[in-house]
Design a protein around this motif. Structure first.
Motif, PDB file in Angstrom:
ATOM      1  N   GLY A 176       0.786  -1.222   0.000  1.00 16.73           N
ATOM      2  CA  GLY A 176       0.000   0.000   0.000  1.00 16.73           C
ATOM      3  C   GLY A 176       0.819   1.272   0.000  1.00 16.73           C
ATOM      4  O   GLY A 176       0.290   2.361  -0.208  1.00 16.73           O
ATOM      5  N   MET A 177       2.118   1.151   0.225  1.00 15.79           N
ATOM      6  CA  MET A 177       2.983   2.332   0.270  1.00 15.79           C
ATOM      7  C   MET A 177       3.167   2.942  -1.111  1.00 15.79           C
ATOM      8  O   MET A 177       3.174   2.250  -2.123  1.00 15.79           O
ATOM      9  CB  MET A 177       4.367   1.952   0.819  1.00 15.79           C
ATOM     10  N   THR A 178       3.358   4.232  -1.154  1.00  9.87           N
ATOM     11  CA  THR A 178       3.819   4.895  -2.365  1.00  9.87           C
ATOM     12  C   THR A 178       5.344   4.830  -2.389  1.00  9.87           C
ATOM     13  O   THR A 178       5.982   4.501  -1.379  1.00  9.87           O
ATOM     14  CB  THR A 178       3.392   6.372  -2.386  1.00  9.87           C
ATOM     15  N   ASP A 179       5.930   5.152  -3.526  1.00  9.36           N
ATOM     16  CA  ASP A 179       7.394   5.183  -3.620  1.00  9.36           C
ATOM     17  C   ASP A 179       7.972   6.157  -2.588  1.00  9.36           C
ATOM     18  O   ASP A 179       8.942   5.848  -1.892  1.00  9.36           O
ATOM     19  CB  ASP A 179       7.834   5.642  -5.010  1.00  9.36           C
ATOM     20  N   THR A 180       7.378   7.335  -2.521  1.00  9.68           N
ATOM     21  CA  THR A 180       7.906   8.368  -1.631  1.00  9.68           C
ATOM     22  C   THR A 180       7.777   7.967  -0.169  1.00  9.68           C
ATOM     23  O   THR A 180       8.682   8.217   0.631  1.00  9.68           O
ATOM     24  CB  THR A 180       7.175   9.696  -1.870  1.00  9.68           C
ATOM     25  N   TYR A 181       6.668   7.323   0.198  1.00 10.45           N
ATOM     26  CA  TYR A 181       6.491   6.913   1.587  1.00 10.45           C
ATOM     27  C   TYR A 181       7.468   5.798   1.953  1.00 10.45           C
ATOM     28  O   TYR A 181       8.032   5.787   3.048  1.00 10.45           O
ATOM     29  CB  TYR A 181       5.057   6.440   1.822  1.00 10.45           C
ATOM     30  N   ALA A 182       7.686   4.856   1.026  1.00  7.82           N
ATOM     31  CA  ALA A 182       8.633   3.769   1.292  1.00  7.82           C
ATOM     32  C   ALA A 182      10.033   4.315   1.533  1.00  7.82           C
ATOM     33  O   ALA A 182      10.737   3.899   2.466  1.00  7.82           O
ATOM     34  CB  ALA A 182       8.639   2.778   0.126  1.00  7.82           C
ATOM     35  N   MET A 183      10.457   5.263   0.705  1.00  5.40           N
ATOM     36  CA  MET A 183      11.786   5.845   0.881  1.00  5.40           C
ATOM     37  C   MET A 183      11.870   6.673   2.163  1.00  5.40           C
ATOM     38  O   MET A 183      12.905   6.697   2.837  1.00  5.40           O
ATOM     39  CB  MET A 183      12.146   6.686  -0.339  1.00  5.40           C
ATOM     40  N   LYS A 184      10.782   7.321   2.518  1.00  9.88           N
ATOM     41  CA  LYS A 184      10.742   8.079   3.769  1.00  9.88           C
ATOM     42  C   LYS A 184      10.876   7.156   4.970  1.00  9.88           C
ATOM     43  O   LYS A 184      11.585   7.463   5.943  1.00  9.88           O
ATOM     44  CB  LYS A 184       9.429   8.869   3.849  1.00  9.88           C
ATOM     45  N   GLN A 185      10.216   5.992   4.907  1.00 12.67           N
ATOM     46  CA  GLN A 185      10.312   5.037   5.998  1.00 12.67           C
ATOM     47  C   GLN A 185      11.731   4.494   6.142  1.00 12.67           C
ATOM     48  O   GLN A 185      12.235   4.339   7.247  1.00 12.67           O
ATOM     49  CB  GLN A 185       9.330   3.874   5.775  1.00 12.67           C
ATOM     50  N   ILE A 186      12.366   4.199   5.017  1.00 13.36           N
ATOM     51  CA  ILE A 186      13.751   3.728   5.058  1.00 13.36           C
ATOM     52  C   ILE A 186      14.642   4.770   5.724  1.00 13.36           C
ATOM     53  O   ILE A 186      15.499   4.451   6.561  1.00 13.36           O
ATOM     54  CB  ILE A 186      14.266   3.425   3.629  1.00 13.36           C
ATOM     55  N   LYS A 187      14.448   6.018   5.350  1.00 15.37           N
ATOM     56  CA  LYS A 187      15.252   7.098   5.931  1.00 15.37           C
ATOM     57  C   LYS A 187      15.010   7.222   7.431  1.00 15.37           C
ATOM     58  O   LYS A 187      15.955   7.344   8.226  1.00 15.37           O
ATOM     59  CB  LYS A 187      14.914   8.418   5.235  1.00 15.37           C
ATOM     60  N   ASN A 188      13.747   7.179   7.838  1.00 18.50           N
ATOM     61  CA  ASN A 188      13.423   7.336   9.255  1.00 18.50           C
ATOM     62  C   ASN A 188      13.892   6.160  10.101  1.00 18.50           C
ATOM     63  O   ASN A 188      14.295   6.329  11.259  1.00 18.50           O
ATOM     64  CB  ASN A 188      11.907   7.506   9.428  1.00 18.50           C
ATOM     65  N   ILE A 189      13.846   4.948   9.520  1.00 16.92           N
ATOM     66  CA  ILE A 189      14.154   3.743  10.295  1.00 16.92           C
ATOM     67  C   ILE A 189      15.645   3.451  10.345  1.00 16.92           C
ATOM     68  O   ILE A 189      16.180   3.107  11.411  1.00 16.92           O
ATOM     69  CB  ILE A 189      13.413   2.527   9.686  1.00 16.92           C
ATOM     70  N   PHE A 190      16.339   3.612   9.225  1.00 13.41           N
ATOM     71  CA  PHE A 190      17.697   3.106   9.131  1.00 13.41           C
ATOM     72  C   PHE A 190      18.799   4.167   9.059  1.00 13.41           C
ATOM     73  O   PHE A 190      19.961   3.855   9.251  1.00 13.41           O
ATOM     74  CB  PHE A 190      17.829   2.196   7.901  1.00 13.41           C
ATOM     75  N   ILE A 191      18.442   5.424   8.775  1.00 12.99           N
ATOM     76  CA  ILE A 191      19.478   6.444   8.664  1.00 12.99           C
ATOM     77  C   ILE A 191      19.486   7.282   9.940  1.00 12.99           C
ATOM     78  O   ILE A 191      18.458   7.879  10.312  1.00 12.99           O
ATOM     79  CB  ILE A 191      19.224   7.341   7.440  1.00 12.99           C
ATOM     80  N   PRO A 192      20.620   7.346  10.646  1.00 12.75           N
ATOM     81  CA  PRO A 192      20.706   8.127  11.899  1.00 12.75           C
ATOM     82  C   PRO A 192      20.422   9.611  11.656  1.00 12.75           C
ATOM     83  O   PRO A 192      20.787  10.175  10.619  1.00 12.75           O
ATOM     84  CB  PRO A 192      22.165   7.928  12.341  1.00 12.75           C
ATOM     85  N   LYS A 193      19.747  10.201  12.605  1.00 14.43           N
ATOM     86  CA  LYS A 193      19.449  11.619  12.517  1.00 14.43           C
ATOM     87  C   LYS A 193      20.540  12.423  13.205  1.00 14.43           C
ATOM     88  O   LYS A 193      21.039  12.060  14.261  1.00 14.43           O
ATOM     89  CB  LYS A 193      18.100  11.934  13.181  1.00 14.43           C
ATOM     90  N   GLY A 194      20.920  13.526  12.571  1.00 12.79           N
ATOM     91  CA  GLY A 194      21.962  14.373  13.159  1.00 12.79           C
ATOM     92  C   GLY A 194      21.421  15.180  14.323  1.00 12.79           C
ATOM     93  O   GLY A 194      20.234  15.503  14.388  1.00 12.79           O
ATOM     94  N   TRP A 195      22.317  15.506  15.240  1.00 12.18           N
ATOM     95  CA  TRP A 195      21.946  16.309  16.411  1.00 12.18           C
ATOM     96  C   TRP A 195      22.339  17.767  16.167  1.00 12.18           C
ATOM     97  O   TRP A 195      23.362  18.050  15.567  1.00 12.18           O
ATOM     98  CB  TRP A 195      22.644  15.814  17.677  1.00 12.18           C
ATOM     99  N   SER A 196      21.517  18.643  16.612  1.00  9.30           N
ATOM    100  CA  SER A 196      21.850  20.086  16.496  1.00  9.30           C
ATOM    101  C   SER A 196      21.501  20.764  17.809  1.00  9.30           C
ATOM    102  O   SER A 196      20.606  20.333  18.544  1.00  9.30           O
ATOM    103  CB  SER A 196      21.082  20.713  15.347  1.00  9.30           C
ATOM    104  N   ILE A 197      22.236  21.788  18.125  1.00  6.58           N
ATOM    105  CA  ILE A 197      22.014  22.516  19.392  1.00  6.58           C
ATOM    106  C   ILE A 197      21.430  23.897  19.081  1.00  6.58           C
ATOM    107  O   ILE A 197      21.904  24.579  18.208  1.00  6.58           O
ATOM    108  CB  ILE A 197      23.357  22.677  20.160  1.00  6.58           C
TER     109      ILE A 197
END
Length: 337
Positions: free
Chosen positions: A316-337
């Motif tokens: 049921g995912m769109t291409d954009t949603y699937a790629m967004k999920q991959i980014k959110n799940i597997f790519i670490p988020k940078g920290w900013s102050i």
């Protein structure tokens, strides 16, 4: 005044006797009171258009993954082209145009993100396999929900046409048979157009022996293919294409498989898609609670196993949603102050 009844009477005047008439439908799984304005097939068309699954088609790949140009086809534009071609054939053959339109608009609702590449991945990962035609039927029967019902509760003729629009299955109605031709006519020609735009082939590289029969432009080829069906089938309880046109169409389809669908650039993207969807599939299979509750809440039965739940969610995912999920799940988020 009941306009639906007037329309049903008009069908019997305009259409051939072997057409599928709305007032003779095999009906729905759950009986409903009929509309005073629309025939049963018109209601099915409207339900499909207003579904969430239909809206998501605009962000699902047809052939070219994440195209940057604005004019490449998506699964939604493909669906609209199938509908236009199918309706032209149905009207010419004096068959039920409303039924053809409903089937065509619903035929790809179950398609995965990333086109047939995504379908191939899910078919490999899921032990019982995955076929997008079967998934499209599951979408309209089960996955689409409203306050009133589970699924869209479509007529049997539309359900049959959706299920059998591709592969070895054969629709029971002539209108359903039209969709198998319309789908093929649409994707062969618009994929040629997109492949030329992408620089994979040129219009001059198309086999001359085939363009001599079918035409040099997309509009010429579509017209030849449609006319080949009309000439062969008009006034008869069949939907077939003239032999010469059919053979040229199938040869052109094979040309597309060899030169476009198997192109090295296109195939290299399939490797990425396989990795992406495999990671998502395994991630959700490890823990179903990672799937949103609104999706999990659909499965309050013992019929579906974990593979069904996960594959339904990913399909049921769109291409954009699937790629967004991959980014959110597997790519670490940078920290900013």
């Amino acid at each position: 005044m009941n306009l639906r009844v007037e329309r049903e009477k008009l069908e019997h005047i305009m259409l051939f006797d072997f057409a599928t008439f709305a007032d003779s439908t095999l009906g729905r799984n759950e009986r409903e009171e009929k509309c005073s304005l629309r025939t049963e097939f018109q209601r099915d068309r409207d339900r499909i258009i207003h579904s969430k699954s239909f809206r998501r088609l605009k962000h699902k790949t047809q052939v070219f993954i994440s195209p940057e140009g604005d004019h490449f086809r998506t699964r939604l534009t493909h669906t609209l082209e199938v509908s236009q071609i199918g309706r032209t054939i149905a009207r010419s053959l004096r068959l039920n145009e409303d039924l053809v339109e409903a089937i065509s608009l619903g035929h790809d609702l179950g398609h995965t993100p990333f086109g047939h590449s995504g379908e191939a991945v899910l078919n490999e990962l899921k032990s019982s396999g995955f076929i997008h035609g079967e998934q499209s039927l599951k979408v309209v029967d089960f996955l689409e929900r409203s306050d009133k019902r589970v699924g869209l509760n479509l007529t049997e003729e539309v359900r049959d046409g959706i299920l059998n629009h591709s592969g070895k299955g054969m629709a029971k109605t002539l209108e359903g048979k039209i969709i198998k031709f319309a789908d093929r006519i649409a994707y062969i020609n618009h994929d040629i157009d997109d492949a030329i735009r992408a620089g994979i082939i040129s219009s001059d590289s198309l086999p001359k022996e085939l363009t001599k029969i079918l035409g040099n432009t997309s509009s010429e080829r579509i017209n030849t293919m449609i006319t080949g069906i009309v000439n062969k089938s008009y006034g008869k309880p069949i939907v077939e294409m003239e032999k010469e046109v059919y053979e040229a169409t199938m040869e052109l389809r094979q040309y597309m498989f060899k030169t476009v669908y198997m192109d090295s650039v296109v195939k290299s993207e399939e490797v990425k898609i396989k990795r992406l969807l495999t990671e998502l599939y395994n991630y959700y299979m490890e823990d179903l609670s990672r799937i949103p509750k609104n999706h999990l809440s659909l499965y309050n039965d013992k019929v579906h196993n974990n593979e069904d739940i996960v594959s339904d969610y990913i399909a049921g995912m769109t291409d954009t949603y699937a790629m967004k999920q991959i980014k959110n799940i597997f790519i670490p988020k940078g920290w900013s102050i």
